[in-house]
Design an enzyme around this catalytic site. Structure first.
Site, PDB file in Angstrom:
ATOM      1  N   LYS A 196       0.831  -1.215   0.000  1.00  0.00           N
ATOM      2  CA  LYS A 196       0.000   0.000   0.000  1.00  0.00           C
ATOM      3  C   LYS A 196       0.862   1.261   0.000  1.00  0.00           C
ATOM      4  O   LYS A 196       0.696   2.168   0.818  1.00  0.00           O
ATOM      5  CB  LYS A 196      -0.967  -0.006   1.174  1.00  0.00           C
TER       6      LYS A 196
HETATM    7  O1  LIG Z   1      -9.063  -3.352   1.579  1.00  0.00           O
HETATM    8  C1  LIG Z   1      -8.190  -4.132   1.974  1.00  0.00           C
HETATM    9  C2  LIG Z   1      -6.916  -4.149   1.451  1.00  0.00           C
HETATM   10  C3  LIG Z   1      -6.022  -5.081   1.899  1.00  0.00           C
HETATM   11  N1  LIG Z   1      -6.362  -5.976   2.854  1.00  0.00           N
HETATM   12  C4  LIG Z   1      -5.338  -6.976   3.259  1.00  0.00           C
HETATM   13  O2  LIG Z   1      -5.810  -8.275   2.865  1.00  0.00           O
HETATM   14  C5  LIG Z   1      -5.532  -9.223   3.872  1.00  0.00           C
HETATM   15  C6  LIG Z   1      -6.829  -9.751   4.453  1.00  0.00           C
HETATM   16  O3  LIG Z   1      -6.574 -10.725   5.439  1.00  0.00           O
HETATM   17  P1  LIG Z   1      -7.726 -11.658   6.052  1.00  0.00           P
HETATM   18  O4  LIG Z   1      -7.019 -12.427   7.125  1.00  0.00           O
HETATM   19  O5  LIG Z   1      -8.249 -12.538   4.965  1.00  0.00           O
HETATM   20  O6  LIG Z   1      -8.768 -10.762   6.606  1.00  0.00           O
HETATM   21  C7  LIG Z   1      -4.642  -8.512   4.884  1.00  0.00           C
HETATM   22  O7  LIG Z   1      -3.294  -8.693   4.502  1.00  0.00           O
HETATM   23  C8  LIG Z   1      -5.023  -7.050   4.731  1.00  0.00           C
HETATM   24  O8  LIG Z   1      -3.954  -6.198   5.082  1.00  0.00           O
HETATM   25  C9  LIG Z   1      -7.619  -5.965   3.373  1.00  0.00           C
HETATM   26  O9  LIG Z   1      -7.978  -6.787   4.255  1.00  0.00           O
HETATM   27  N2  LIG Z   1      -8.507  -5.041   2.915  1.00  0.00           N
END
Ligand SMILES: O=c1ccn([C@@H]2O[C@H](COP(=O)(O)O)[C@@H](O)[C@H]2O)c(=O)[nH]1
Length: 273
Positions: free
Chosen positions: A95
């Site tokens: 990001k």
């Molecule tokens: O809008 C967003 C952008 C990035 N993320 C990232 O994706 C994963 C989600 O992890 P889970 O364990 O499946 O919830 C994580 O690395 C976030 O930093 C997001 O969730 N939302």
């Protein structure tokens, strides 16, 4: 092969829109790994090997490595992915976003240090902040649009001339920034209506869609809202639900991760066409 072509080939080869997120949290590791100096590498390699035939992409989240000063382990994992599974796109979730000169260093970090096929960036600093990424035209740039978290609405839903800000971002990227065809957008699975709106604006541009699994996004609604006419167009990310699928200490964590990844991949596929 550029990022978009590699992604298209992975969708087909593994019949999958599932992106496996690599968010290694030592506190949730099996006991036998916790004290190993390369615990993160061992854990992530086991997850990668267990899910590589089920995934269209892998997405390490850099914060989990940087917080521990474990960038060397992230480098090792990225090298392993590139050498062992060169057909699966590697997305660095960082990001990033800064003035051009600094953005150039972020691009070098993602594409040269880690060898990522794509990197996530914030659109907040505008056109010149993404300009350096054009120097790597075979790599992907994935721009935050409608993020999966509730607080994303604070800014992304602001009414700007009768149109919410996230839709301006989608238009800007689709119509101006995507001149090399190297762009994609992040839209959360927790907002299927907005996902459908974004799909209308951007045509077939790929979407990185976090928010299923631990965040509770509805898979059916997500796929129906975000798929393209040929039933692809998305990298639907799940991290914690796969990584920490083992219900109890002593259970084979990689086998449990594989079971959940397969279930998620198959559930996604039920709604693709
Ligand atoms: O809008 C967003 C952008 C990035 N993320 C990232 O994706 C994963 C989600 O992890 P889970 O364990 O499946 O919830 C994580 O690395 C976030 O930093 C997001 O969730 N939302």
């Amino acid at each position: 092969m550029n990022f978009i072509d590699k992604l298209s080939a992975a969708w087909t080869r593994n019949d999958s829109l599932l992106c496996v997120g690599l968010d290694p949290d030592l506190a949730r590791f099996p006991t036998h790994l916790k004290d190993q100096p390369d615990a993160i590498v061992q854990f992530c390699k086991a997850i990668i090997d267990a899910t590589a035939d089920l995934a269209c992409a892998f997405k390490p989240q850099i914060a989990y490595f940087a917080a521990l000063g474990a960038e060397d382990q992230l480098e090792a994992i990225c090298r392993y992915l590139r050498e062992t599974y060169p057909h699966i796109p590697l997305i660095l979730d960082a990001k990033r976003g800064d003035i051009g000169a600094t953005a150039h260093q972020y691009a070098r970090e993602a594409f040269e240090r880690y060898g990522a096929d794509a990197v996530t960036v914030s659109p907040y600093m505008g056109s010149d902040s993404v300009e350096p990424y054009f120097d790597w035209p075979d790599r992907g740039v994935i721009v935050l649009c409608r993020t999966s978290n509730a607080g994303g609405s604070d800014l992304q839903f602001l009414d700007v001339g009768g149109v919410p800000l996230y839709q301006h971002v989608a238009k800007l990227v689709a119509e101006k920034w995507n001149r090399n065809g190297q762009y994609a957008l992040v839209v959360g699975a927790t907002f299927p209506e907005e996902l459908a709106q974004v799909r209308k604006i951007i045509g077939d541009m790929p979407l990185l869609v976090p928010g299923v699994g631990a965040q509770g996004g509805d898979v059916a609604a997500t796929v129906r809202a975000g798929r393209t006419a040929n039933g692809t167009g998305m990298m639907i990310n799940s991290s914690r639900a796969i990584l920490y699928a083992a219900a109890q200490e002593g259970e084979d964590f990689a086998a449990a991760a594989r079971r959940v990844a397969r279930e998620t991949r198959d559930e996604i596929n039920r709604y693709r066409g």
